[in-house]
Design a protein around this motif. Sequence first.
Motif, PDB file in Angstrom:
ATOM      1  N   ILE A 123       0.860  -1.193   0.000  1.00 62.54           N
ATOM      2  CA  ILE A 123       0.000   0.000   0.000  1.00 62.54           C
ATOM      3  C   ILE A 123       0.888   1.232   0.000  1.00 62.54           C
ATOM      4  O   ILE A 123       1.836   1.325   0.774  1.00 62.54           O
ATOM      5  N   GLU A 124       0.586   2.166  -0.853  1.00 68.10           N
ATOM      6  CA  GLU A 124       1.418   3.360  -0.929  1.00 68.10           C
ATOM      7  C   GLU A 124       1.310   4.189   0.348  1.00 68.10           C
ATOM      8  O   GLU A 124       0.268   4.195   1.010  1.00 68.10           O
ATOM      9  N   ALA A 125       2.411   4.872   0.678  1.00 62.85           N
ATOM     10  CA  ALA A 125       2.510   5.574   1.961  1.00 62.85           C
ATOM     11  C   ALA A 125       1.339   6.530   2.259  1.00 62.85           C
ATOM     12  O   ALA A 125       0.753   6.449   3.336  1.00 62.85           O
ATOM     13  N   PRO A 126       0.962   7.430   1.327  1.00 61.96           N
ATOM     14  CA  PRO A 126      -0.142   8.345   1.661  1.00 61.96           C
ATOM     15  C   PRO A 126      -1.456   7.592   1.897  1.00 61.96           C
ATOM     16  O   PRO A 126      -2.239   7.932   2.794  1.00 61.96           O
ATOM     17  N   GLN A 127      -1.655   6.540   1.108  1.00 61.52           N
ATOM     18  CA  GLN A 127      -2.855   5.722   1.224  1.00 61.52           C
ATOM     19  C   GLN A 127      -2.912   5.050   2.604  1.00 61.52           C
ATOM     20  O   GLN A 127      -3.958   4.950   3.224  1.00 61.52           O
ATOM     21  N   ARG A 128      -1.738   4.634   3.072  1.00 63.42           N
ATOM     22  CA  ARG A 128      -1.643   3.962   4.375  1.00 63.42           C
ATOM     23  C   ARG A 128      -2.078   4.888   5.511  1.00 63.42           C
ATOM     24  O   ARG A 128      -2.768   4.500   6.436  1.00 63.42           O
ATOM     25  N   LYS A 129      -1.659   6.168   5.372  1.00 62.60           N
ATOM     26  CA  LYS A 129      -2.035   7.152   6.402  1.00 62.60           C
ATOM     27  C   LYS A 129      -3.542   7.357   6.442  1.00 62.60           C
ATOM     28  O   LYS A 129      -4.157   7.370   7.503  1.00 62.60           O
ATOM     29  N   ILE A 130      -4.118   7.507   5.236  1.00 62.47           N
ATOM     30  CA  ILE A 130      -5.571   7.714   5.155  1.00 62.47           C
ATOM     31  C   ILE A 130      -6.290   6.527   5.787  1.00 62.47           C
ATOM     32  O   ILE A 130      -7.228   6.668   6.563  1.00 62.47           O
ATOM     33  N   MET A 131      -5.800   5.351   5.461  1.00 60.75           N
ATOM     34  CA  MET A 131      -6.363   4.112   5.990  1.00 60.75           C
ATOM     35  C   MET A 131      -6.353   4.129   7.515  1.00 60.75           C
ATOM     36  O   MET A 131      -7.375   3.881   8.155  1.00 60.75           O
ATOM     37  N   LEU A 132      -5.202   4.454   8.085  1.00 63.64           N
ATOM     38  CA  LEU A 132      -5.087   4.459   9.550  1.00 63.64           C
ATOM     39  C   LEU A 132      -6.008   5.505  10.179  1.00 63.64           C
ATOM     40  O   LEU A 132      -6.656   5.256  11.196  1.00 63.64           O
ATOM     41  N   LYS A 133      -6.060   6.675   9.537  1.00 65.66           N
ATOM     42  CA  LYS A 133      -6.915   7.731  10.087  1.00 65.66           C
ATOM     43  C   LYS A 133      -8.377   7.293  10.066  1.00 65.66           C
ATOM     44  O   LYS A 133      -9.109   7.501  11.032  1.00 65.66           O
ATOM     45  N   ASN A 134      -8.785   6.682   8.949  1.00 69.92           N
ATOM     46  CA  ASN A 134     -10.155   6.184   8.852  1.00 69.92           C
ATOM     47  C   ASN A 134     -10.449   5.166   9.948  1.00 69.92           C
ATOM     48  O   ASN A 134     -11.481   5.224  10.610  1.00 69.92           O
ATOM     49  N   ILE A 135      -9.512   4.236  10.105  1.00 71.88           N
ATOM     50  CA  ILE A 135      -9.715   3.169  11.097  1.00 71.88           C
ATOM     51  C   ILE A 135      -9.812   3.772  12.505  1.00 71.88           C
ATOM     52  O   ILE A 135     -10.655   3.375  13.315  1.00 71.88           O
ATOM     53  N   LEU A 136      -8.961   4.782  12.782  1.00 72.53           N
ATOM     54  CA  LEU A 136      -9.017   5.417  14.108  1.00 72.53           C
ATOM     55  C   LEU A 136     -10.334   6.157  14.302  1.00 72.53           C
ATOM     56  O   LEU A 136     -10.943   6.095  15.367  1.00 72.53           O
ATOM     57  N   ASP A 137     -10.774   6.854  13.256  1.00 72.93           N
ATOM     58  CA  ASP A 137     -12.062   7.553  13.343  1.00 72.93           C
ATOM     59  C   ASP A 137     -13.163   6.576  13.727  1.00 72.93           C
ATOM     60  O   ASP A 137     -13.997   6.850  14.576  1.00 72.93           O
ATOM     61  N   ILE A 138     -13.139   5.431  13.061  1.00 69.57           N
ATOM     62  CA  ILE A 138     -14.179   4.433  13.324  1.00 69.57           C
ATOM     63  C   ILE A 138     -14.030   3.867  14.741  1.00 69.57           C
ATOM     64  O   ILE A 138     -14.995   3.788  15.494  1.00 69.57           O
ATOM     65  N   SER A 139     -12.788   3.509  15.105  1.00 71.90           N
ATOM     66  CA  SER A 139     -12.560   2.901  16.420  1.00 71.90           C
ATOM     67  C   SER A 139     -12.938   3.847  17.558  1.00 71.90           C
ATOM     68  O   SER A 139     -13.403   3.418  18.607  1.00 71.90           O
ATOM     69  N   GLU A 140     -12.730   5.148  17.339  1.00 66.04           N
ATOM     70  CA  GLU A 140     -13.048   6.113  18.397  1.00 66.04           C
ATOM     71  C   GLU A 140     -14.551   6.326  18.547  1.00 66.04           C
ATOM     72  O   GLU A 140     -15.023   6.826  19.555  1.00 66.04           O
ATOM     73  N   ASN A 141     -15.287   5.987  17.507  1.00 67.66           N
ATOM     74  CA  ASN A 141     -16.752   6.106  17.563  1.00 67.66           C
ATOM     75  C   ASN A 141     -17.293   4.800  18.141  1.00 67.66           C
ATOM     76  O   ASN A 141     -17.732   3.911  17.427  1.00 67.66           O
ATOM     77  N   THR A 142     -17.221   4.675  19.462  1.00 69.65           N
ATOM     78  CA  THR A 142     -17.475   3.410  20.147  1.00 69.65           C
ATOM     79  C   THR A 142     -18.744   2.684  19.704  1.00 69.65           C
ATOM     80  O   THR A 142     -18.692   1.488  19.424  1.00 69.65           O
ATOM     81  N   PRO A 143     -19.894   3.366  19.614  1.00 70.78           N
ATOM     82  CA  PRO A 143     -21.099   2.626  19.243  1.00 70.78           C
ATOM     83  C   PRO A 143     -21.010   1.981  17.865  1.00 70.78           C
ATOM     84  O   PRO A 143     -21.381   0.826  17.692  1.00 70.78           O
ATOM     85  N   VAL A 144     -20.489   2.738  16.909  1.00 67.47           N
ATOM     86  CA  VAL A 144     -20.375   2.197  15.553  1.00 67.47           C
ATOM     87  C   VAL A 144     -19.356   1.060  15.509  1.00 67.47           C
ATOM     88  O   VAL A 144     -19.589   0.005  14.916  1.00 67.47           O
ATOM     89  N   PHE A 145     -18.238   1.273  16.173  1.00 67.18           N
ATOM     90  CA  PHE A 145     -17.170   0.274  16.162  1.00 67.18           C
ATOM     91  C   PHE A 145     -17.649  -1.048  16.755  1.00 67.18           C
ATOM     92  O   PHE A 145     -17.430  -2.116  16.193  1.00 67.18           O
ATOM     93  N   SER A 146     -18.340  -0.971  17.889  1.00 65.55           N
ATOM     94  CA  SER A 146     -18.805  -2.197  18.533  1.00 65.55           C
ATOM     95  C   SER A 146     -19.882  -2.881  17.705  1.00 65.55           C
ATOM     96  O   SER A 146     -20.035  -4.092  17.751  1.00 65.55           O
ATOM     97  N   LEU A 147     -20.614  -2.087  16.948  1.00 64.38           N
ATOM     98  CA  LEU A 147     -21.660  -2.661  16.096  1.00 64.38           C
ATOM     99  C   LEU A 147     -21.038  -3.489  14.975  1.00 64.38           C
ATOM    100  O   LEU A 147     -21.501  -4.573  14.649  1.00 64.38           O
TER     101      LEU A 147
END
Length: 409
Positions: free
Chosen positions: A45-69
């Motif tokens: 995965i290209e470096a900039p894409q990897r960052k976006i990926m991680l940010k997305n995953i963190l956004d989701i993980s921090e949204n506890t209700p959605v993440f647990s769902l």
Amino acid sequence: MASSSQPPPIPESQLTGLELTKKILESFLKLMTKNKVDPAKITAIEAPQRKIMLKNILDISENTPVFSLLADERKQKKIYHIIKAILAESDKEDEDYKDIESRFTQLLLDRKQGTTSNKRKPANQGGFMTAAQFNSCLKIQKTFHTISDKEIPSNWIKITSTLREPIVFIDAKDEEEAKKIKEKIEFNKNELKISAEITNVRASGDRVITKLTNSTQETIFIQEIKELLGEINIYPPSLRDPMIMLYKIPAMVNTDEFIADLRKFNNFNSDDKIIFHKSFNILFNAYKNIILRVSPAIREELERKRGSLLYKCSTIKAADYFGILRCTRCLRYGHLKTVCGSQSICKYCADFHLSDDCQHKLNSIKFKCASCNQAGHTADDKKNCPEYLKQLNHVVSITNYAYSYVIQD
Ligand SMILES: [Zn+2]
Ligand SMILES: [Zn+2]
Ligand SMILES: [Zn+2]
């Protein structure tokens, strides 16, 4: 085993809906083969894409209700494991990764403390909550994401034309020079060296304001004036950001935190603009309405969501805001009560009494609008008042958004 090892790309656009969120989590989990993180897949995965990926995953993980769902305990652990593996491969000096790493550390800490105590985040604050709260939260999130199938509410105002007034400004050094430029324009117009159809030219302070008959004439005028005067600063009026008003936010909520939560719960892009404009208290100071300047994309999203946004475990109402001035005393546009020389006028029948005392509140035959002097509608009937619609069309024309509707509260 699966032969195509390349995970599908993560969309860069804003995440909308649980379905897209689910896809993102699924493709992230594909970075593991047989419960092990595959380094080859990560480096693919290209470096900039990897960052976006991680940010997305963190956004989701921090949204506890959605993440647990969307991810059970086992999947959540896998996801954390993959995040760790990617961070281990990353450039330690990179500011983005530093940010991602600190968010991740905080996430793990919150999670750990959440299982042992609820001290960090009280329930209902987007953190850990009771089963009942959690279930109602899921219901709201689920219904919210299908809201755009709903019809356009009947009180929204359809916008037909959003053409800006054909007008240009020319900067001058001082008032003196502005007057000279104005005279030059008039002179050249008389001498037929300017063919553009000018309706009005005037010097105002250190600039010259020229009105043209239409936008084509505006373009012609800009060309002609550049040829005549050489190096000058000539420009059309700048468009302002769309503004939205959010209703009934608890007064104690901190504005910065509110904006951060709004981003998180509605999955707005991090580069989408949300700027606090002003707020005012309502309902005996228990609540406040907040006005924000936003990117066109966010305004668009508000229309898709039919005038509501997610905030924590509920939806809040929001509408377009234009800052149109109307006097609460005489009900005319363009000035405020503090400078009004008129008597109080009734918003139902346009007679000289207080609206509260009106005998015709329910009698539409007696309705007369004090803003436009026409019978048949009240002064609060924005949809039918030509004077209000004139004011509205003007602000819409200088706003950086192609309105098809005005969202009303
Ligand atoms: Zn007034
Ligand atoms: Zn009245
Ligand atoms: Zn009217």
